[in-house]
Design an enzyme around this catalytic site. Structure first.
Site: not given
Length: 235
Positions: A16, A39, A41, A43, A72, A74, A145, A150, A153, A183-185, A205
């Site tokens: 990301s 990727h 993002d 927003m 992506h 959002m 997700m 959005g 962390g 995606d995420g964590g 990311g």
């Protein structure tokens, strides 16, 4: 879980750019030669609380890479901007199921295809897995997700691994070609369970760009995948 790994013959890593240094995108891209995709993002500060990037940044990024750009969105009512992102150089455009009405989402996916691009559909954590079923034949990718969109962390929400598993079964049962992206964590401690659930596109990311040796992280994740795949196919 083993059979899901066995069926995924290739994994794609899509770091990301949101976690990269925006002021020097050329250098950041050069830090991750092992990445398959990039990727991005987008927003709007409305669909999600934060605001970041837009199609001008994709235009700038396109000048520095031949990798697939995975946009992506959002944003609310994304159909308004599909042509802009397509013209900017995005290769795959993903919209959120929650960002418009069901009919408009289908129209949006169709418009992405009319622009000659791959179309993706993203699900936020509160959206159940079965919500993708009416759209499977319209998509080249489903994005799950693993955190609330959005807000960077966050830690991976464990229940989302089960959602990935369910959507993998839907894709396989439908016998369609459709990427399954998570995606995420996702980091070196969590990527293994995401692989086992059946995802074949990995977005990460901070774990990548937050490391001095960003490409080493991708290579280590790929090594985890290879060990899982080898173990599964020996059994």
């Amino acid at each position: 879980m083993g059979s899901q790994i066995r069926q995924q013959t290739r994994i794609f890593f899509s770091p990301s750019i949101y976690a990269a240094d925006f002021s020097n995108l050329e250098n950041e891209v050069q830090r991750i030669p092992s990445a398959d995709w990039l990727h991005v993002d987008i927003m709007d500060g409305m669909f999600v609380p934060n605001f970041s990037m837009g199609y001008p940044q994709i235009t700038a990024l396109r000048k520095h890479t031949h990798k697939l750009i995975d946009a992506h969105l959002m944003i609310e009512t994304p159909i308004r901007y599909i042509k802009n992102f397509a013209d900017a150089g995005a290769d795959l455009i993903t919209v959120h199921l929650e960002s418009d009405t069901p009919d408009k989402i289908k129209d949006t996916l169709q418009l992405i295809h009319l622009q000659g691009k791959k179309a993706g559909l993203a699900l936020s954590p509160d959206t159940p897995a079965e919500a993708v079923l009416p759209y499977l034949n319209c998509c080249d990718l489903i994005l799950v997700m693993m955190i609330h969109p959005g807000i960077p962390g966050q830690c991976l929400i464990k229940g989302m691994v089960k959602k990935v598993e369910k959507i993998r079964t839907y894709i396989d049962s439908a016998n369609i070609e459709c990427y399954l992206e998570a995606d995420g964590g996702i980091n070196l401690n969590t990527v293994r369970e995401v692989f086992r659930a059946g995802a074949n596109v990995i977005v990460s990311g901070n774990a990548v760009f937050g490391n001095k040796n960003a490409d080493d992280v991708i290579q280590k994740m790929r090594g985890i995948w290879e060990s899982e795949y080898e173990l599964c196919n020996r059994s």
